[in-house]
Design a protein around this motif. Structure first.
Motif, mmCIF file in Angstrom:
data_model
loop_
_atom_site.group_PDB
_atom_site.id
_atom_site.type_symbol
_atom_site.label_atom_id
_atom_site.label_comp_id
_atom_site.label_asym_id
_atom_site.label_seq_id
_atom_site.Cartn_x
_atom_site.Cartn_y
_atom_site.Cartn_z
ATOM 1 N N MET A 54 41.560 35.826 51.149
ATOM 2 C CA MET A 54 40.497 36.843 51.231
ATOM 3 C C MET A 54 39.316 36.522 50.305
ATOM 4 O O MET A 54 38.400 37.311 50.178
ATOM 5 C CB MET A 54 41.019 38.246 50.849
ATOM 6 N N GLY A 55 39.401 35.426 49.570
ATOM 7 C CA GLY A 55 38.269 35.035 48.722
ATOM 8 C C GLY A 55 38.069 35.909 47.499
ATOM 9 O O GLY A 55 36.971 35.998 46.967
ATOM 10 N N HIS A 56 39.143 36.598 47.044
ATOM 11 C CA HIS A 56 39.000 37.398 45.817
ATOM 12 C C HIS A 56 39.023 36.455 44.607
ATOM 13 O O HIS A 56 39.799 35.500 44.583
ATOM 14 C CB HIS A 56 40.134 38.416 45.711
ATOM 15 N N PRO A 57 38.194 36.723 43.570
ATOM 16 C CA PRO A 57 38.193 35.822 42.406
ATOM 17 C C PRO A 57 39.511 35.840 41.634
ATOM 18 O O PRO A 57 39.886 34.843 41.020
ATOM 19 C CB PRO A 57 37.048 36.346 41.534
ATOM 20 N N MET A 58 40.199 36.973 41.655
ATOM 21 C CA MET A 58 41.520 37.073 41.016
ATOM 22 C C MET A 58 42.468 37.704 42.034
ATOM 23 O O MET A 58 42.051 38.578 42.794
ATOM 24 C CB MET A 58 41.478 38.054 39.841
ATOM 25 N N GLY A 59 43.739 37.338 41.962
ATOM 26 C CA GLY A 59 44.722 38.041 42.786
ATOM 27 C C GLY A 59 44.918 39.454 42.260
ATOM 28 O O GLY A 59 44.583 39.739 41.094
#
Ligand code: 3HC
Length: 301
Positions: free
Chosen positions: A226-231
Motif C-alpha cells: 500500500m506504499g505506507h512509509p511505516m507498517g
C-alpha cells in the motif's frame, strides 16, 4: 511569510509533540515560550530540538545560522503565569488525562490575555468539552499536529461546537505560515485523522492476535502493498500503544459502535508496560538502539 496577527506563542508540555511544535514555530519566526512543570523535561526537550535541527542542517534544509536563530527564539518556563502573560496563542500538548487537561484550560483562561486563542493538540479529547471549561469557548480550537512535527505536512484543525469562524480563520492562517496544510474538521470522537487511522491499526493488531500473519508480514504487506512509509505495527510503536488504546477507548465509548473496541492484545501489551519505542519494547524490541527487532511472535495465538 510571518503571520501578521500572532507572533507570541506559548507551548504547554515539552514531550515529543510539544518540543516538535516549539521547534516548528521557532523555525518559522515566532517567539516561543515553552512551558513544562519539570526543568529536566525542558532541558531534554531543548536537546531534542537541537538534535532535530542538526538533522535538518545535515540535510541542508536549514543553515547553521537558521539553527542558532531558531534556538534563540525559544525560552523555557516552569511558571505558567510567566509563560502565558503575553501570549497571543497557546498550543497545549500536555497530558491526555481529562481532569488534568480541563484544569490546564481553566488556568490558561484565567492567566492568558483576553484575546489569546487557546488551542489543544489533543488526539482524542473533545474540544467542545475543553472549551466548556473556559469562559472563552469561541477562542478554543483543536490544532492537531502529527509526529514527527517538523516533517509531517498536516495540521488537523478541529472546530469545537462553539469555536468562532474568526478563530478557525486565524489558526488556518497560522498553520499555513508554518508551511503546513491545514484541514478543518468537526469535533466528534477521533476527529477525522484518528477516526480513520486507529481502526486500521486496530485491525492490524487483530490480524496478529488471530494468527493471520506475523509482525513483519503485516508491516511488509502495508509498506510494500500500500506504499505506507511505516507498517501499522511499527507506526503503533512510534505513536505509543497507550495513546492508541486511549484513542480507541474514546472512539468506542463516544461512537457506541463495537467495531472500535480495542483489540485484547493491545490492552494486554499496555497493561504489561510494552508501550512501543518510548518504553523500549512494543511489537518490536528497541533495546539495541533504534534498530528494532521483532518480539511479538509470541503473541500469536
Ligand atoms: N525532526 C526533523 N526532521 C526529522 C525528524 C524530526 N523529528 N524525524 C525525521 N526527520 C526528517 C529526516 O531528516 C529526513 O529528512 P529528508 O526527507 O529531507 O531526508 C526525513 O524526515 C525522513 O527521515 P529518515 O530518513 O530518518 O527516516 P524515514 O525516511 O524512515 O522517515 C518518517 C521517517 C518521516 C517518520 C516516516 O517513516 C513516516 O512518515 N512515518 C509515518 C509517520 C506517521 O504516520 N506519523 C503520524 C502518526 S499519527 C499522529 O502523530 C497523530 C496522533 O494523534 C496519534
Amino acid at each position: 511569510m510571518m503571520n501578521q496577527t500572532m507572533k507570541k506563542i506559548t507551548i504547554i508540555g515539552s514531550g515529543t509533540m510539544g518540543n516538535g511544535i516549539a521547534h516548528l514555530f521557532a523555525q518559522n519566526g515566532f517567539q516561543v515560550n515553552l512551558m513544562d512543570i519539570s526543568e529536566d523535561a525542558l532541558s531534554r526537550a531543548l536537546k531534542t530540538i537541537e538534535g532535530n535541527l542538526d538533522r535538518q542542517v545535515k540535510k541542508e534544509i536549514i543553515s547553521q545560522q537558521d539553527k542558532a536563530d531558531t534556538l534563540s527564539r525559544i525560552q523555557t518556563h516552569t511558571d505558567l503565569k510567566q509563560a502565558v502573560s503575553q501570549a497571543e496563542l497557546v498550543v497545549e500538548a500536555a497530558s491526555e488525562h481529562i481532569p488534568i487537561k480541563l484544569k490546564i484550560f481553566q488556568d490558561l483562561d484565567s492567566l492568558c490575555p483576553s484575546g489569546c486563542i487557546l488551542a489543544s493538540n489533543t488526539s482524542s479529547i473533545s474540544i467542545t468539552k475543553i472549551a466548556a471549561a473556559t469562559k472563552r469557548p469561541k477562542q478554543v480550537i483543536g490544532m492537531h499536529f502529527f509526529n514527527p512535527v517538523p516533517v509531517m505536512k498536516l495540521v488537523e484543525i478541529i472546530n469545537g461546537y462553539a469555536t468562532s469562524a474568526e478563530t478557525t480563520q486565524k489558526i488556518t492562517q497560522t498553520a499555513q505560515t508554518l508551511g503546513k496544510v491545514p484541514t478543518v474538521v468537526n469535533d466528534y470522537p477521533g476527529f477525522a485523522a484518528n477516526r480513520i487511522l486507529m481502526p486500521m491499526l486496530n485491525e492490524a493488531f487483530y490480524t496478529l492476535y488471530e494468527g493471520v500473519a506475523g509482525v513483519s508480514e503485516i508491516d511488509t504487506v502495508m509498506k510494500l502493498g500500500m506504499g505506507h512509509p511505516m507498517g501499522p505495527l511499527q507506526l503503533a510503536d512510534f505513536v505509543g500503544l497507550d495513546i492508541c488504546l486511549d484513542i480507541l477507548k474514546v472512539m468506542h465509548q463516544g461512537l457506541g459502535n463495537p467495531k472500535y473496541a480495542p483489540c485484547p492484545l493491545l490492552i494486554n501489551m499496555v497493561e504489561a508496560g510494552h508501550l512501543g519505542i518510548k518504553s523500549g519494547i512494543g511489537f518490536y524490541d528497541y533495546a539495541a538502539g533504534n534498530k528494532a527487532s521483532i518480539v511479538a511472535e509470541r503473541f500469536r495465538q
